[in-house]
Design a protein around this motif. Structure first.
Motif, PDB file in Angstrom:
ATOM      1  N   CYS A  95       1.051  -1.134  -0.159  1.00 19.26           N
ATOM      2  CA  CYS A  95       0.006  -0.096  -0.057  1.00 19.26           C
ATOM      3  C   CYS A  95       0.752   1.074   0.072  1.00 19.26           C
ATOM      4  CB  CYS A  95      -0.886  -0.068   1.409  1.00 19.26           C
ATOM      5  SG  CYS A  95      -2.380  -0.921   1.365  1.00 19.26           S
TER       6      CYS A  95
ATOM      7  N   GLU B  82      -0.728   0.481  -8.943  1.00 20.01           N
ATOM      8  CA  GLU B  82      -1.576   1.132  -7.818  1.00 20.01           C
ATOM      9  C   GLU B  82      -2.134   1.784  -7.301  1.00 20.01           C
ATOM     10  OE1 GLU B  82      -1.523   0.964  -3.285  1.00 20.01           O
ATOM     11  OE2 GLU B  82      -0.822   3.017  -4.790  1.00 20.01           O
ATOM     12  N   VAL B  92      -3.581  -3.945  -4.420  1.00 17.44           N
ATOM     13  CA  VAL B  92      -2.771  -4.892  -4.960  1.00 17.44           C
ATOM     14  C   VAL B  92      -1.591  -6.246  -4.420  1.00 17.44           C
ATOM     15  CG1 VAL B  92      -0.770  -4.638  -6.488  1.00 17.44           C
ATOM     16  CG2 VAL B  92      -3.018  -3.079  -6.429  1.00 17.44           C
TER      17      VAL B  92
END
Lengths: 325, 325
Positions: A95, B82, B92
Motif C-alpha cells: 500500500c 497501484e 494489489v
DNA sequence: CACAAATATACAAACGTTTGCAGGATTCTC
DNA sequence: GAGAATCCTGCAAACGTTTGTATATTTGTG
C-alpha cells in the motif's frame, strides 16, 4: 475446484477429518492422513484460502505500507521483506500512502479488513504520531521501519541514523571544512531528528559551535535541496551534510551555479548511497543505508514476534565530493 | 466488529436487506437504505471483505507478478498500476518470480487461490511460453506487460521496442559510427527480439549490412554488459546499442579499460533512461521507457476489460556517450 | 471380561456475506 | 373493490473451512 468435502466423499470420511489431516493434526491416524494426502494430491486439491481466512479470522497476508514504492529505498526494502515473508508462506500486499495521512489510514483499514496477519509500515510525512495506526490495527503485530513512532509499541527497524550522521559530519570536519550546514529533512520524522542529533554531536565533539541557522529542515528532494544549498552558500557554509542523495545532488548543482568548485570550495555528503552516487562526476560521498537488509530484518522481526528496536548500521562511502585537498 | 446482522437487529430487519441496502440494490426502499446507511455509519460498520470474497467467489485483489520489485523499471510500473487500481477500489498483491519459473507458478497459484480479480504480469526469463499462466489462471483477466507472450490472449502493454531500437541505432549511424553492435538481451523475451528487429531494420535502411556476429544476446546486467563489450571491441565495433543501461555502463567501463575514449572512439546508447544516465560523466544516451505510464495503462486495460495491445512510445535521449564529433 | 483410558472419527455450528426464491404489502387498472 | 402488477422484504441456503464437543472405536489394566 475440489474441496475437502470432495476428498471426504471420495474416501468415505468427513470433511473435518480431512481438514485435520491436511493440517497435520496429531489427532488423526497416520494411515488416514497418508490416504488423505494422497487423494488430495490426486484430485489436485488446493486449500481455499479465503474460506480458511474467514473461518480463522485472520489471513496469511502481511501488509507493507510505504509512502511510495517507486523510491529506491522502499523498493529495496520491499524486496527484502517479500523474500523472507514469501519463504514463510505469507503474501504481501503493498500500500502506498503517498506521504498522505488519509491514504495511510485507508490502507491500514483495508489491511485490517483483510485480517492481515501484520503490518510493516514506514509512516507518511503527514502522520504526527502513531495513534491512528494503533487505533485501526488494534493488537495486530506492527513492525515500523525507518520512520518510526517511538510511542507505538512493537518491533522497530531503523538505520543507525545518529551514528551515521555523526560519521558523515566528522568526516567533513576532518577534511578541513569549517562551516558545515545540514539539509536536515522534515523534523516530523524520528530518522531526521536523530541524524540532526548526530550532526550536532560531531560538531560539538570537535569543539565547533552548533549553529541552528545552518540547519535547513526542508524536504530532501532535488529542488528543495538546491534551494537550501543556495541559502547555505549565502550563509557562508563551505560544506553540507544532506539527509538525502537527491538533495545532495541539488546542492551540488547549486554550488556549481554559484561558481564554487567541488570539493575544494564546497564539500558535500549525501545519504542513501544511491547507485548513481558512485558513478557521477564528481562522485558523491554518501552515507549508505541497507534497505534490503532492513526489509529482511523487519520481516524476521514480524515472523519471530520480536518486539525491540533493531538498528541496522550505516556506513560512510567517502568519495570525491568531500575530498578537499 | 459490527456485522450486517448487528445492523439488521438494531433496525428490526434482516441481514439480507442490509446487505442489499449497502450494495445499493434498487430493490430496497430509499427510506430503508438511508436508515441502514445511517446505522452502519453510526455503528462503525465495515464490510468483512473476506466473507464477501468467499461468498462471491472473487476478490478485489489484483496480483502483480514481476521478476523483482527492486528493479527501477518494475518499481515504477507498480507505482503507476497501484495508483489507478487503488483509486478503483482494488488492492494489489505483489509477487516476485526472481526470474524463476517455479516461483512464478507459485505466485500465480497463490493469486488464483485468493480469487484475485486479475493478474498483471511480466514473465520471468525462464518462462518459455504462457501455457502455465493460462493453465493456472483459467479465464481470469490477464494483462501482460513489457515481456509478453503473443500467444496468450488478453491485454498487453509494451514499449515501442522495435521503433525505439530503430531510433537508437539510426542515431548512432547518423553520428558516424561505422560498425555498430548490440547487447541484445535474452532472446526468450519478445521485448528483446523486437529491439533486435529495430536494430537490424535501422542498419538495413541505412544500407549497412546486418552482421549476426555483432549481436551479443546476453543478459543486460553490468557484468555481462562489460564482458559483451569486450568481445564487441575485439570484433572491431565502434559503437553499441545496449538493451539496458546497466549493460551500457558495463560497456563504458570496458571501452575505457581498452583505452578507447567515449564518444569519439566508441559510442554507446543504453535503454531505460535510468535516473543516473543523465548525471554521469560522460552522460549516457539512453532510450527512455515510461514504466509509470505503462503501469497506469496496464491497470486501466484491466479495469476496462480491454484486450488489445497498447504500445507506449519510447524516446531517445541523446547525450554525450554517442555524441561523436 | 468388565471397565477405564486413550485414540480416532463424526457431527454440527460457526465465520459474515450474498442471492434465488417466496411471500407480504402496496399500488394500479378496469 | 377484485385482480393483477409492482414493489419490498424475509427466508434459507450457500461459499469452504475450522473446531468444540460428542461418539465410536481401540487399547490397556486388573
Amino acid at each position: 475446484m475440489t474441496t475437502i468435502t470432495d476428498i471426504a466423499l471420495a474416501l468415505g470420511i468427513t470433511p473435518s477429518t480431512v481438514s485435520r489431516a491436511l493440517a497435520g493434526n496429531p489427532r488423526v491416524k497416520e494411515q488416514t492422513r497418508l490416504a488423505v494426502e494422497k487423494k488430495a494430491a490426486e484430485m489436485g486439491y488446493e486449500r481455499n484460502i479465503v474460506a480458511s481466512n474467514l473461518r480463522k479470522g485472520r489471513s496469511n497476508i502481511v501488509g507493507i505500507v510505504v509512502p511510495r514504492v517507486r523510491r529506491e529505498f522502499f523498493a529495496n526494502f520491499i524486496g527484502g521483506a517479500e523474500d523472507v515473508l514469501a519463504r514463510a508462506g505469507y503474501n504481501v500486499i503493498i500500500c502506498q500512502s503517498h506521504e498522505n495521512l488519509d491514504d495511510e489510514i485507508k490502507a491500514l483499514k483495508a489491511l485490517k479488513n483483510y485480517r492481515a496477519a501484520g503490518v510493516i509500515i514506514s509512516h507518511s510525512i503527514e502522520s504526527q504520531d502513531g495513534g491512528h495506526i494503533r487505533d485501526i490495527m488494534g493488537n495486530l503485530p506492527i513492525v515500523q521501519f525507518d520512520r518510526v513512532f517511538p510511542d507505538l509499541p512493537g518491533a522497530k527497524v531503523v538505520g543507525a541514523n545518529c551514528d551515521g550522521a555523526y560519521q558523515a559530519t566528522k568526516h567533513l570536519i576532518e577534511k578541513g571544512y569549517k562551516r558545515i550546514g545540514t539539509i536536515a529533512g522534515y523534523m516530523s520524522c524520528m530518522a531526521f531528528v536523530e541524524r540532526l542529533a548526530g550532526y550536532r554531536m560531531a560538531l560539538e565533539d570537535a569543539g565547533l559551535r552548533y549553529d541552528g541557522s545552518l540547519v535547513y529542515p526542508e524536504s530532501i528532494l532535488y529542488e528543495s535541496g538546491k534551494e537550501s544549498a543556495r541559502k547555505a552558500i549565502a550563509d557562508g557554509c563551505d560544506a553540507l551534510y544532506c539527509c538525502g542523495d537527491y538533495a545532495a545532488l541539488g546542492a551540488m548543482d547549486a554550488a556549481r551555479e554559484a561558481g564554487l568548485s567541488i570539493p575544494d570550495d564546497f564539500g558535500i555528503v549525501g545519504t542513501a548511497d544511491e547507485f548513481w552516487a558512485a558513478i557521477m562526476t564528481p562522485s558523491l560521498s554518501s552515507l549508505g543505508q541497507h534497505p534490503f537488509d532492513m526489509g529482511q530484518a523487519a520481516a524476521r522481526a514480524f515472523l519471530d514476534g520480536r518486539t525491540g528496536t533493531e538498528v541496522i548500521p550505516m556506513e560512510l562511502h567517502a568519495r570525491q565530493s568531500s575530498n578537499k585537498h
